[in-house]
Write an enzyme that holds these catalytic residues in place. Structure first.
Site, PDB file in Angstrom:
ATOM      1  CE1 TYR A 167      -9.346 -78.240 -61.901  1.00  6.38           C
ATOM      2  CE2 TYR A 167     -10.249 -76.019 -61.753  1.00  6.38           C
ATOM      3  CZ  TYR A 167      -9.173 -76.889 -61.665  1.00  6.38           C
ATOM      4  OH  TYR A 167      -7.928 -76.400 -61.323  1.00  6.38           O
ATOM      5  N   PRO A 173      -4.597 -68.165 -57.957  1.00 13.75           N
ATOM      6  CG  PRO A 173      -3.384 -69.519 -59.425  1.00 13.75           C
ATOM      7  CD  PRO A 173      -4.217 -69.563 -58.166  1.00 13.75           C
ATOM      8  CG  HIS A 216      -5.568 -70.936 -69.976  1.00 13.14           C
ATOM      9  ND1 HIS A 216      -4.801 -71.786 -69.202  1.00 13.14           N
ATOM     10  CD2 HIS A 216      -6.855 -71.192 -69.636  1.00 13.14           C
ATOM     11  CE1 HIS A 216      -5.583 -72.505 -68.417  1.00 13.14           C
ATOM     12  NE2 HIS A 216      -6.833 -72.170 -68.677  1.00 13.14           N
TER      13      HIS A 216
END
Length: 316
Positions: free
Chosen positions: A138, A165, A181
Site C-alpha cells: 500500500y 492526513p 482504527h
C-alpha cells in the site's frame, strides 16, 4: 449555470461523507459535486473508470478511493494492495489528463513515510527510506501518487497534487473491532462494555501519542486544497505536534462522552506499538495560520453521539 463539476471518488466512505456534509452545509454557486462509491465504477478497470468520466464530465477530481485494510490484510496481500491502488490512481490520472480536468487532489496516508526516520516528519521526507514492511504494498503504491503528480506537472503542466492526513476519525467511520482504527475501535469497545456492565479495557499502557484529525475538519481542508493549493508537492493536513494526545486520554474522553460509569482499565501486558509518529503541519500553517481545529473532546463527543444513534446501520 453549472461551471464546475467535482467528482469525489470514495464518496461513500468516512472522508467522502464528511466532504459531502461540508458542501451541503454551504452549497457553492455554479458548482456540482458528484460523490461516487465502488458500486458506481470499478476504478481498477480502465473502461469502467472511463465510463464514469464520460457520465460525469468532471472539471475537478477529489480522489479518496483506495484499496485499504487492517494490519494483517496488509501483511498477507501485499501484491493486491500494491496492484489495486496502482491501477486506481493510474486510471484516474490518465482520464483526468484525457478529459482536461483542471485540478486533481489525491489522498495519501502517513504510512508512506519511512519506517526509520526523525521527527517531526514533513512532506520532504516521503522517499527517504523504505516504509514499514508490514504495509509496503500500500505504502509504495501511494508514494507513486506523489511521483506521478510531479511527472504530469512537468510534462503536461497538469495541476495534480496530494494531501496527507494523520489519524482520521468521525461519523461514518469503520467501527469494526477487528480492523478499525484506534478511536472508532475504542468507541465500539466502550459501548459494548457499558451494555455488558464490564470494565472498559484498553490494550497497552495508553501512553503512545497520536495526532488525530476530525473528519469534518479534514473535509474543510480538502475542499480548500482543491480550490487553493496548487503545488504538485504534497501537504500534510493535521493538527500540530503540540496537539498530540495520549491514547489513554482519548479512551477517557470516549468514556466521558459515552457516560460510561464503570472501570477504565489498561492492559499493560499488551504491546503499545509505535510510541509516536509526529508529523509537522508547518506547511499547512504557512497557508492557513488561522484555521481552527475542532477540540478533540468535542469531536469525540459528536462521533460517540452519532455512533449511538446509528448503531444499527454503522459499520461494525
Amino acid at each position: 449555470m453549472i461551471e464546475d463539476i467535482t467528482l469525489v471518488t470514495g464518496g461513500t466512505g468516512l472522508v467522502g461523507r464528511a466532504v459531502q456534509e461540508v458542501i451541503e452545509a454551504a452549497p457553492p454557486q455554479g458548482q456540482k459535486w458528484v460523490f461516487v462509491g465502488s458500486k458506481d465504477a470499478d476504478l481498477t478497470n480502465y473502461e469502467s473508470t472511463k465510463a464514469l468520466f464520460e457520465r460525469v464530465r468532471p472539471t475537478q477530481v477529489l480522489h479518496l478511493a483506495a484499496f485499504v485494510g487492517g494490519l494483517f490484510a496488509n501483511m498477507e496481500y501485499k501484491v493486491q494492495f500494491w496492484r489495486k491502488n496502482i491501477l486506481m490512481q493510474d486510471n484516474i490520472m490518465v482520464l483526468c489528463h484525457e478529459h482536461g480536468v483542471k485540478k486533481l487532489v489525491s489522498c495519501l496516508s502517513t504510512c508512506v513515510f519511512p519506517d526509520k526516520t526523525t521527527y517531526p516528519i514533513d512532506e520532504t521526507m516521503i522517499h527517504n527510506g523504505p516504509p514499514h514492511p508490514s504495509n509496503e504494498g500500500y505504502a509504495y503504491a501511494k508514494r507513486l501518487v506523489d511521483v506521478q503528480n510531479r511527472m504530469y506537472n512537468s510534462q503536461y503542466g497538469c495541476n495534480y497534487t496530494s494531501v496527507i492526513p494523520t489519524n482520521i476519525f468521525g461519523k461514518h467511520d469503520n467501527f469494526n473491532l477487528k480492523d478499525s482504527h484506534v478511536i472508532p475501535g475504542l468507541i465500539h469497545k466502550c459501548y459494548l462494555a457499558q451494555k455488558a456492565g464490564e470494565p472498559f479495557t484498553i490494550m497497552g499502557t495508553g501512553k503512545p501519542l497520536r495526532q488525530f484529525i476530525y473528519s469534518l475538519d479534514l473535509a474543510k481542508l480538502m475542499v480548500w486544497a482543491l480550490r487553493e493549493y496548487n503545488e504538485p508537492d504534497p501537504i500534510i493536513l493535521s493538527v500540530g505536534p503540540e496537539d498530540e494526545v495520549a491514547i489513554g486520554d482519548v479512551a477517557r474522553s470516549i468514556a466521558r462522552a459515552m457516560d460510561f460509569q464503570g472501570e477504565v482499565r489498561f492492559d499493560a501486558t499488551k504491546a503499545d506499538g509505535q510510541f509516536k509518529k509526529t508529523a509537522s503541519n508547518a506547511k499547512l500553517r504557512r497557508y492557513l495560520p488561522g484555521f481552527k481545529f475542532t477540540d478533540i473532546d468535542d469531536a469525540i463527543g459528536e462521533t460517540v453521539a452519532w455512533f449511538k444513534a446509528n448503531y444499527a446501520s454503522a459499520r461494525t
